[in-house]
Design a protein around this motif. Sequence first.
Motif, PDB file in Angstrom:
ATOM      1  N   TRP A 128       3.858  -0.970   4.182  1.00 12.00           N
ATOM      2  CA  TRP A 128       5.146  -1.666   4.201  1.00 12.00           C
ATOM      3  C   TRP A 128       6.011  -1.204   5.373  1.00 12.00           C
ATOM      4  N   ILE A 129       5.590  -0.152   6.052  1.00  8.91           N
ATOM      5  CA  ILE A 129       6.377   0.424   7.149  1.00  8.91           C
ATOM      6  C   ILE A 129       5.843  -0.003   8.512  1.00  8.91           C
ATOM      7  N   ALA A 159      -3.640  -1.336   2.215  1.00 13.06           N
ATOM      8  CA  ALA A 159      -2.260  -1.824   2.287  1.00 13.06           C
ATOM      9  C   ALA A 159      -1.936  -2.721   1.101  1.00 13.06           C
ATOM     10  N   PRO A 160      -0.777  -2.536   0.469  1.00  6.56           N
ATOM     11  CA  PRO A 160      -0.386  -3.375  -0.670  1.00  6.56           C
ATOM     12  C   PRO A 160      -0.045  -4.800  -0.248  1.00  6.56           C
ATOM     13  N   PHE A 186       0.383   8.373  12.922  1.00  8.23           N
ATOM     14  CA  PHE A 186      -0.018   8.134  11.535  1.00  8.23           C
ATOM     15  C   PHE A 186       1.218   8.023  10.637  1.00  8.23           C
ATOM     16  N   VAL A 187       1.178   7.035   9.738  1.00  7.08           N
ATOM     17  CA  VAL A 187       2.277   6.769   8.813  1.00  7.08           C
ATOM     18  C   VAL A 187       1.791   7.055   7.398  1.00  7.08           C
ATOM     19  N   HIS A 188       2.491   7.921   6.690  1.00  2.00           N
ATOM     20  CA  HIS A 188       2.054   8.392   5.368  1.00  2.00           C
ATOM     21  C   HIS A 188       2.167   7.308   4.296  1.00  2.00           C
ATOM     22  N   GLY A 189       1.334   7.471   3.270  1.00  9.76           N
ATOM     23  CA  GLY A 189       1.475   6.694   2.048  1.00  9.76           C
ATOM     24  C   GLY A 189       2.332   7.456   1.047  1.00  9.76           C
ATOM     25  N   ILE A 242      11.885  -1.704  -4.661  1.00  5.50           N
ATOM     26  CA  ILE A 242      10.776  -2.273  -5.422  1.00  5.50           C
ATOM     27  C   ILE A 242      10.591  -3.765  -5.145  1.00  5.50           C
ATOM     28  N   ASP A 243      11.612  -4.417  -4.578  1.00  5.83           N
ATOM     29  CA  ASP A 243      11.505  -5.836  -4.244  1.00  5.83           C
ATOM     30  C   ASP A 243      11.443  -6.069  -2.734  1.00  5.83           C
ATOM     31  N   PHE A 244      11.146  -5.012  -1.965  1.00  4.38           N
ATOM     32  CA  PHE A 244      11.035  -5.169  -0.510  1.00  4.38           C
ATOM     33  C   PHE A 244       9.863  -6.078  -0.169  1.00  4.38           C
ATOM     34  N   ASP A 245      10.120  -7.094   0.659  1.00  3.00           N
ATOM     35  CA  ASP A 245       9.094  -8.053   1.074  1.00  3.00           C
ATOM     36  C   ASP A 245       8.845  -7.894   2.565  1.00  3.00           C
TER      37      ASP A 245
END
Length: 527
Positions: free
Chosen positions: A181-182, A201-202, A102-105, A247-250
């Motif tokens: 994102w991970i 997921a965003p 599990f990967v946290h938010g 903040i700009d990670f794609d």
Amino acid sequence: MLKEARADEHLLTGPYRVVASTVLGVVVLAVLGALMGPQWDPVPLTDPLAVETPSTAIGNAPQLERYEVRQRVVTVELDGASVQAQLSEPVGATGPRRGIVFVHGAGTGTYDEAFYEQARVLAESGVVTLVPNKRLDTYTLRHRDYVQMAEDYARSVALLRSLPDVDPERVGVYAESEGGWIAPVMAANDPTIEFVVLVSAPVVPPRQQAAFAADNYLRATGVPHGVFRAIPRAVGMAIPGGGFEYIDFDVTSYQRRMTQPVLMVYGTGDSSMPIVQGAMQVIRDAAIAGSSDVTVRYYEQATHGIRVGGEIVPAFLRDMAGWVVGLPETAGAAPKVAGDQPTQTFLAMPVPEPRWLHNGDVVAVTLIASCLVVLVAGLVAPVARGAEALSARRRGAPDPASGAGDRPPPLVHRYAPGVARWAGALGIGVVVTVVGFVWYILAIARLALDYTSNGWVVTGAWIGVRALGILVVAAAVLLFRSIRRNRARGVPVAPGAARGIALVVMIAASAVLLVVLAYWGVYQLGI
């Protein structure tokens, strides 16, 4: 007749001109605020994602078994640190089992506050689950490296694979919220990861998601249209103090290398995420990677984390467990998109960058410094008067403030009539308006994050801030009117160097604050 003519002339040159000049000043500030840009004009989403059936049941999902669960805490060794993790194992399950990490938010960090229901239902269904604590020594508000975080979570995958009761070829990842994102980074870097579950997921970069969420929150709160101007100007600028590079990670480039089966889950009551756009983008990115195994489920009225009334949706737990346990048969099973019909009004899109006030440090320093300058300038006159009174006493002269004595005081340095009054009104008014506006934005943010509304705050406070702003412009008009009249009469406006400098500095700082208020929309007129 002469008295009537003079009365008409006074009307035209008195209150009428003040009102007209105030209106003109507001219009000038409104135009200036609009020209400073950027505006906020999100693009409507015109390509909806239609569900195939309202039932969220997973095609080809097997009948779930029910095992007792044994839990223990293990240590995951990272690069330069270690974290604790909770391992949940099905008791009595035969053969090497499927496993999941599990990967946290963003809102969780430890195994005892996150994923309890999800890990429990999967373990009861025969899957070995591992919930590691989030590594916090490299995770702050200003600094988050999602690629490095993926490497840290990969250590948990390796640990799970090393267990004798786990099949190393059948280990997947479950990611929620910020974890979205991970997990794609993990899947792209390690193609042997069997599957990926993405919940709330965003998908889009954090800056775009933040602007999208702010827009939805503000619309739900019912704020006046002018407040929306703050979205690109706040989210689009560089954050004061530096950092926030993430903040700009794609994540797109990683999703386009993600070949694993993917289960995407959203709640249709989640206004913080682009629930249609996100699913469509992952479907397209997976297709580029050569995979069509993307299953999407929407749960009616569920909010972030697939909860209704604070409780996780039971159907989601059933469907998620069925999809994981049923792999690989469930990966491409119909229906691909099912559940409650999702709606997304606007696209999450790149945020316009402010042209003039992009640097957040400059904005913060300008606001604070200008307010301090106004306040300090207002203290010059009483300090100067006290110094003059003290000087007069030392020479044995009457106190200029008292006017005592038969002869005129030798030092009478005062602002011209009306100047001090209106300068004080301008300075105090503009500072109070700035403070009121900041309070209003913070109050709106709190209402938005709590999904609540308050008409007195949303509309009433906004009207109050704007009314204060207009009164400040009127005070500026009256100040310049007093200065002009006194100069015409030959009366010194600000006797003494200290008073003259203080007046000029206070007016300049107030003008800066008025421009900043205009920039943030206090004087907007629908321009």
